[in-house]
Scaffold this motif. Structure first.
Motif, PDB file in Angstrom:
ATOM      1  N   GLY A  46      57.580  55.648  38.749  1.00  0.00           N
ATOM      2  CA  GLY A  46      56.747  55.590  39.935  1.00  0.00           C
ATOM      3  C   GLY A  46      56.278  54.186  40.223  1.00  0.00           C
ATOM      4  N   ILE A  47      55.747  54.004  41.423  1.00  0.00           N
ATOM      5  CA  ILE A  47      55.190  52.720  41.831  1.00  0.00           C
ATOM      6  C   ILE A  47      53.843  52.985  42.486  1.00  0.00           C
ATOM      7  CG2 ILE A  47      55.470  50.712  43.335  1.00  0.00           C
ATOM      8  CD1 ILE A  47      58.510  51.044  43.009  1.00  0.00           C
ATOM      9  N   VAL A  48      52.849  52.190  42.096  1.00  0.00           N
ATOM     10  CA  VAL A  48      51.510  52.317  42.660  1.00  0.00           C
ATOM     11  C   VAL A  48      51.108  50.981  43.277  1.00  0.00           C
ATOM     12  CG1 VAL A  48      49.079  52.758  42.168  1.00  0.00           C
ATOM     13  CG2 VAL A  48      50.843  54.080  40.984  1.00  0.00           C
ATOM     14  N   VAL A  49      50.593  51.039  44.497  1.00  0.00           N
ATOM     15  CA  VAL A  49      50.063  49.863  45.181  1.00  0.00           C
ATOM     16  C   VAL A  49      48.550  49.994  45.197  1.00  0.00           C
ATOM     17  CG1 VAL A  49      49.996  48.561  47.344  1.00  0.00           C
ATOM     18  CG2 VAL A  49      52.092  49.790  46.692  1.00  0.00           C
ATOM     19  N   ASN A  50      47.841  48.970  44.704  1.00  0.00           N
ATOM     20  CA  ASN A  50      46.379  49.008  44.765  1.00  0.00           C
ATOM     21  C   ASN A  50      45.812  47.685  45.234  1.00  0.00           C
ATOM     22  OD1 ASN A  50      45.927  47.308  42.454  1.00  0.00           O
ATOM     23  ND2 ASN A  50      46.382  49.060  41.165  1.00  0.00           N
ATOM     24  N   SER A  51      44.567  47.733  45.627  1.00  0.00           N
ATOM     25  CA  SER A  51      43.855  46.567  46.123  1.00  0.00           C
ATOM     26  C   SER A  51      42.885  46.062  45.066  1.00  0.00           C
ATOM     27  CB  SER A  51      43.083  46.945  47.394  1.00  0.00           C
ATOM     28  OG  SER A  51      42.259  45.886  47.809  1.00  0.00           O
ATOM     29  N   ILE A  52      42.839  44.753  44.886  1.00  0.00           N
ATOM     30  CA  ILE A  52      41.866  44.142  43.989  1.00  0.00           C
ATOM     31  C   ILE A  52      40.661  43.672  44.799  1.00  0.00           C
ATOM     32  CG2 ILE A  52      41.427  42.245  42.389  1.00  0.00           C
ATOM     33  CD1 ILE A  52      44.442  42.318  41.720  1.00  0.00           C
ATOM     34  N   SER A  53      40.945  42.981  45.915  1.00  0.00           N
ATOM     35  CA  SER A  53      39.862  42.470  46.746  1.00  0.00           C
ATOM     36  C   SER A  53      40.408  42.041  48.105  1.00  0.00           C
ATOM     37  CB  SER A  53      39.197  41.267  46.071  1.00  0.00           C
ATOM     38  OG  SER A  53      40.118  40.179  46.024  1.00  0.00           O
ATOM     39  N   ILE A  54      39.513  41.915  49.075  1.00  0.00           N
ATOM     40  CA  ILE A  54      39.844  41.311  50.358  1.00  0.00           C
ATOM     41  C   ILE A  54      38.552  40.714  50.920  1.00  0.00           C
ATOM     42  CG2 ILE A  54      39.597  43.445  51.687  1.00  0.00           C
ATOM     43  CD1 ILE A  54      42.034  42.357  53.397  1.00  0.00           C
ATOM     44  N   SER A  55      38.652  39.500  51.413  1.00  0.00           N
ATOM     45  CA  SER A  55      37.457  38.794  51.878  1.00  0.00           C
ATOM     46  C   SER A  55      36.987  39.299  53.233  1.00  0.00           C
ATOM     47  CB  SER A  55      37.734  37.286  51.955  1.00  0.00           C
ATOM     48  OG  SER A  55      38.735  37.029  52.926  1.00  0.00           O
ATOM     49  N   SER A  58      36.896  35.390  58.641  1.00  0.00           N
ATOM     50  CA  SER A  58      37.852  35.441  59.748  1.00  0.00           C
ATOM     51  C   SER A  58      39.291  35.264  59.263  1.00  0.00           C
ATOM     52  CB  SER A  58      37.511  34.396  60.804  1.00  0.00           C
ATOM     53  OG  SER A  58      37.519  33.101  60.242  1.00  0.00           O
ATOM     54  N   ASP A  59      39.498  34.423  58.267  1.00  0.00           N
ATOM     55  CA  ASP A  59      40.807  34.262  57.643  1.00  0.00           C
ATOM     56  C   ASP A  59      40.785  35.084  56.359  1.00  0.00           C
ATOM     57  OD1 ASP A  59      43.262  33.470  56.698  1.00  0.00           O
ATOM     58  OD2 ASP A  59      42.644  31.445  56.195  1.00  0.00           O
ATOM     59  N   GLN A  60      41.117  36.352  56.482  1.00  0.00           N
ATOM     60  CA  GLN A  60      40.999  37.260  55.338  1.00  0.00           C
ATOM     61  C   GLN A  60      42.063  36.979  54.295  1.00  0.00           C
ATOM     62  OE1 GLN A  60      40.794  41.076  57.767  1.00  0.00           O
ATOM     63  NE2 GLN A  60      39.396  41.443  56.045  1.00  0.00           N
ATOM     64  N   ILE A  61      41.636  36.871  53.058  1.00  0.00           N
ATOM     65  CA  ILE A  61      42.535  36.737  51.919  1.00  0.00           C
ATOM     66  C   ILE A  61      42.262  37.912  50.994  1.00  0.00           C
ATOM     67  CG2 ILE A  61      43.224  35.331  49.939  1.00  0.00           C
ATOM     68  CD1 ILE A  61      43.895  34.018  52.608  1.00  0.00           C
ATOM     69  N   GLY A  62      43.314  38.586  50.615  1.00  0.00           N
ATOM     70  CA  GLY A  62      43.188  39.719  49.706  1.00  0.00           C
ATOM     71  C   GLY A  62      44.197  39.616  48.581  1.00  0.00           C
ATOM     72  N   PHE A  63      43.944  40.388  47.550  1.00  0.00           N
ATOM     73  CA  PHE A  63      44.862  40.455  46.416  1.00  0.00           C
ATOM     74  C   PHE A  63      45.053  41.909  46.026  1.00  0.00           C
ATOM     75  CE2 PHE A  63      43.038  36.261  46.220  1.00  0.00           C
ATOM     76  CZ  PHE A  63      44.138  35.467  45.955  1.00  0.00           C
ATOM     77  N   GLY A  64      46.222  42.218  45.518  1.00  0.00           N
ATOM     78  CA  GLY A  64      46.507  43.569  45.068  1.00  0.00           C
ATOM     79  C   GLY A  64      47.592  43.565  44.012  1.00  0.00           C
ATOM     80  N   ASN A  65      47.904  44.748  43.547  1.00  0.00           N
ATOM     81  CA  ASN A  65      48.939  44.936  42.528  1.00  0.00           C
ATOM     82  C   ASN A  65      49.975  45.924  43.017  1.00  0.00           C
ATOM     83  OD1 ASN A  65      47.728  43.461  40.245  1.00  0.00           O
ATOM     84  ND2 ASN A  65      46.175  45.060  40.330  1.00  0.00           N
ATOM     85  N   VAL A  66      51.200  45.690  42.596  1.00  0.00           N
ATOM     86  CA  VAL A  66      52.237  46.704  42.653  1.00  0.00           C
ATOM     87  C   VAL A  66      52.614  46.948  41.203  1.00  0.00           C
ATOM     88  CG1 VAL A  66      54.591  47.251  43.345  1.00  0.00           C
ATOM     89  CG2 VAL A  66      53.097  46.023  44.920  1.00  0.00           C
ATOM     90  N   ASN A  67      52.371  48.169  40.734  1.00  0.00           N
ATOM     91  CA  ASN A  67      52.666  48.541  39.355  1.00  0.00           C
ATOM     92  C   ASN A  67      53.865  49.474  39.332  1.00  0.00           C
ATOM     93  OD1 ASN A  67      50.495  47.051  38.344  1.00  0.00           O
ATOM     94  ND2 ASN A  67      49.089  48.745  38.686  1.00  0.00           N
TER      95      ASN A  67
END
Length: 145
Positions: A46-55, A58-67
């Motif tokens: 399986g594959i899981v997509v999750n979010s770590i953070s998002i600012s 106005s210039d949104q920066i986010g991070f996440g994982n694909v496991n």
């Protein structure tokens, strides 16, 4: 570029990029791509997509994982049975996912890989390959500035 995005949008956008037939074929009949949480057992790919953070700027920066998950391989070491990661399967999954989310420019977001294919062990004893991605979106309705 886009309206305000949150962690749910980040997961949804990346999920849509990798929930495609070429990945589904690698996962097999029972495997699936899922948002946020793995619902399958440790014997299923399986594959899981999750979010770590998002600012919230106005210039949104986010991070996440694909496991990328694959069932463990049983081996014998010094007369004892041990569970080891299926490196070949994990590598194939990472190689299938990487081009789908690395350097992708869409009208409402951008996404690219920050860290590649680190093998980790989950709490249930299964193994997964973790890819960390960076996500960017520009808010056009930001009201706090």
């Amino acid at each position: 570029m886009s309206d305000y995005k949150d962690g749910f949008d980040l997961v949804s956008d990346v999920f849509k990029l990798i929930n495609v037939s070429s990945v589904q074929i690698l996962l097999g009949e029972k495997g699936k791509v899922e948002p946020s949480v793995k619902s399958t057992d440790s014997s299923t790919k399986g594959i899981v997509v999750n979010s770590i953070s998002i600012s919230n700027t106005s210039d949104q920066i986010g991070f996440g994982n694909v496991n990328c998950y694959a069932p463990s391989i049983s081996s014998t070491v010094n007369g004892k049975a041990v569970q080891l990661p299926d490196q070949a399967t994990l590598s194939n999954l990472v190689k299938a996912v990487k081009p789908l989310i690395d350097g992708i420019y869409k009208p409402t977001f951008r996404v690219w890989i920050e860290e590649l294919g680190v093998i980790l062990q989950d709490t249930d004893g299964s193994y997964f390959a973790n890819l960390t991605f960076r996500y960017q979106s520009i808010q056009d309705n930001y009201t706090n500035i």
